[in-house]
Design a protein around this motif. Structure first.
Motif: not given
Length: 110
Positions: A79-95
């Motif tokens: 469920d957590m991985n599905e949420y991350v896939k559905l909302h990528p704008e909330r989990f942006e990768t940091k430089e």
């Protein structure tokens, strides 16, 4: 057993020796020993069949609790991985920064 849903059949089975099985079989054996001691019988010698039965029952319950625990954690991860896939704008990768960029330069003072 009935507490584990059909989705859990895709997961690998837990090991026969796991912490829940060992703990609950020990509790079953200890409860049989305590029952013997409270009834003024020799704790180790009498009721060996009951000791074996309660230890086996504890092992069985512990195994299935571990199965259910593994299913619960796998479901939460899914469920957590599905949420991350559905909302990528909330989990942006940091430089990524190097250690030299993070730590201040060190100049010893004499």
């Amino acid at each position: 057993m009935g507490i584990v849903p059909e989705d859990a059949k895709g997961l690998p089975p837990p090991g026969i020796v796991n912490r829940n099985s060992v703990w609950l079989s020990g509790m079953g054996w200890f409860s049989a020993m305590l029952h013997n001691a409270l009834n003024h019988r020799p704790p180790l010698k009498s009721g060996v069949h009951r000791q074996f039965l309660l230890a086996s029952l504890g092992w069985f319950i512990g195994y299935h609790l571990t199965k259910y625990e593994n299913y619960t954690y796998a479901r939460l991860d899914r469920d957590m991985n599905e949420y991350v896939k559905l909302h990528p704008e909330r989990f942006e990768t940091k430089e990524k920064k190097t250690l030299a960029e993070i730590v201040e330069p060190f100049h010893p003072v004499r």
